[in-house]
Design an enzyme around this catalytic site. Sequence first.
Site, PDB file in Angstrom:
ATOM      1  N   GLY A  47       0.916  -1.253  -0.084  1.00  0.00           N
ATOM      2  CA  GLY A  47       0.028   0.200  -0.086  1.00  0.00           C
ATOM      3  C   GLY A  47       0.972   1.313  -0.079  1.00  0.00           C
ATOM      4  O   GLY A  47       2.156   1.264  -0.397  1.00  0.00           O
ATOM      5  N   ASN A  48       0.350   2.456   0.419  1.00  0.00           N
ATOM      6  CA  ASN A  48       0.894   3.637   0.600  1.00  0.00           C
ATOM      7  C   ASN A  48       0.576   4.398   1.616  1.00  0.00           C
ATOM      8  O   ASN A  48      -0.365   4.121   2.219  1.00  0.00           O
ATOM      9  CB  ASN A  48       1.120   4.375  -0.945  1.00  0.00           C
ATOM     10  CG  ASN A  48      -0.269   4.636  -1.211  1.00  0.00           C
ATOM     11  OD1 ASN A  48      -0.942   5.438  -0.693  1.00  0.00           O
ATOM     12  ND2 ASN A  48      -0.693   4.063  -2.426  1.00  0.00           N
ATOM     13  N   PHE A  49       1.003   5.619   1.897  1.00  0.00           N
ATOM     14  CA  PHE A  49       0.844   6.472   3.043  1.00  0.00           C
ATOM     15  C   PHE A  49      -0.527   7.598   2.856  1.00  0.00           C
ATOM     16  O   PHE A  49      -0.703   8.112   3.706  1.00  0.00           O
ATOM     17  CB  PHE A  49       2.150   7.277   3.448  1.00  0.00           C
ATOM     18  CG  PHE A  49       3.147   6.345   4.000  1.00  0.00           C
ATOM     19  CD1 PHE A  49       2.886   5.580   5.228  1.00  0.00           C
ATOM     20  CD2 PHE A  49       4.446   6.310   3.508  1.00  0.00           C
ATOM     21  CE1 PHE A  49       3.633   5.001   5.828  1.00  0.00           C
ATOM     22  CE2 PHE A  49       5.227   5.578   3.980  1.00  0.00           C
ATOM     23  CZ  PHE A  49       5.020   4.853   5.301  1.00  0.00           C
ATOM     24  N   ALA A  84      -4.288   7.594  -4.663  1.00  0.00           N
ATOM     25  CA  ALA A  84      -2.674   7.170  -4.698  1.00  0.00           C
ATOM     26  C   ALA A  84      -2.836   5.576  -5.025  1.00  0.00           C
ATOM     27  O   ALA A  84      -2.772   4.777  -4.268  1.00  0.00           O
ATOM     28  CB  ALA A  84      -1.961   7.571  -3.600  1.00  0.00           C
TER      29      ALA A  84
END
Length: 403
Positions: A210-212, A277
């Site tokens: 995943g990402n932030f 994102a």
Amino acid sequence: MSALKGKHIILGITGGIAAYKSAALLRLFVKAGAEVQVVITPNGKEFITPVTLSALSGKPVVSEFFSANTGEWHSHVDLGLWADAMVIAPATASSIGKMANGIADNMLITTYLSAKCPVFIAPAMDLDMMAHPSTQRNIELLRSYGNHIIEPAEGELASHLVGKGRMEEPENILAFIENFFSEEKPLEGLKALVTAGPTYERIDPVRFIGNFSTGKMGYAIAEALSRKGAEVVLVSGPTALPEPVGVRTIRVESACQMLDVSRKEFDSCDIAVWTAAVADYAPAHPCNSKIKRQKAAIESIELVMNPDIAATLGQVRSSTQTLVGFALETDHGPENATKKLRSKNLDIVVLNSLEDSGAGFGTDTNKITIFDRCGSSESFPLKSKAEVAEDIVDYIIKFRNSK
Ligand code: C5P
């Protein structure tokens, strides 16, 4: 003519010293042409008399669930349906806490819980009560329900201490609410699709790539589009944010799910804003059961490229749609951003540069430059994400009007 002319307003008064100002506020509402029903808490009556309020509003004041003498029942549900706006001024720390947590132990709070209209809350209390994390958390909860907080002013308080907690002046409360009702709805009749947040790509049932991204920017854009009158569908990856009021939110997990849902909504939408994102890669062979920790390290996870939602739907767009993408760049921002206009067939691209402090993931602020396919661009200073969302939506409206 005031935007409040003919509007039905519930004026909620709670037990704080600023209740004396509520009489002036009531007078201003009546002068603006509104019909006002006062609902006061039992403690509120210790600070201002119902006689004053009923004389100014031309209606008996409601405080209890029923009249002790006649047995007449006051229906909080009917009141909630009657109102075009509910204004609670002053709102004490106690009433704010009750509203935030659904403690419906008096007529005012039950009416609040029944109200379907916009709600405006003007807190008034001593500075330390105002600053307490409990009050702040409750105010944030009210905001998350879509209520409008009319921030208290700084100044001398009833305690003679000086700080933030003084109820906003009646003239300013009136202006705030008039402004809300006179705000134009230039996107009325249009549908907007917004993608937001990260995507999670499963490695196994308990692990993901995943990402932030927190989703804050996309959620703020969905709210701003809705405020301007658009019907908004928000396709959100996993976030901790509450669903924006008045917006249809569809929660998804992975990029493929986000594409599937977006594809279904895309044809009928006039505006699409791709703020998500989206993870660029996903594990090629996600495991159905948890991968066991092994003595020898797993050396690699085979990845496959995820679909590019913006580019895929950019291929099947119509010329009447307005498509907006984001570019988060660490270097050569303007060149890379404008390249995306072409490669994803967008009309507008919003550049936020990771070189700028306060911009990007997780922060409450952002600093953007907007480029459009007609060659125009505009740079904005560092602002809160809510303000940035307003700027982006205003740009979209300007762009559509210029076509
Ligand atoms: O190519 P890049 O990831 O920099 O492009 C960012 C823009 O494209 C954003 O608007 C993002 O929401 C969108 N995007 C997408 N699907 C992807 C990757 C990016 O919709 N798989």
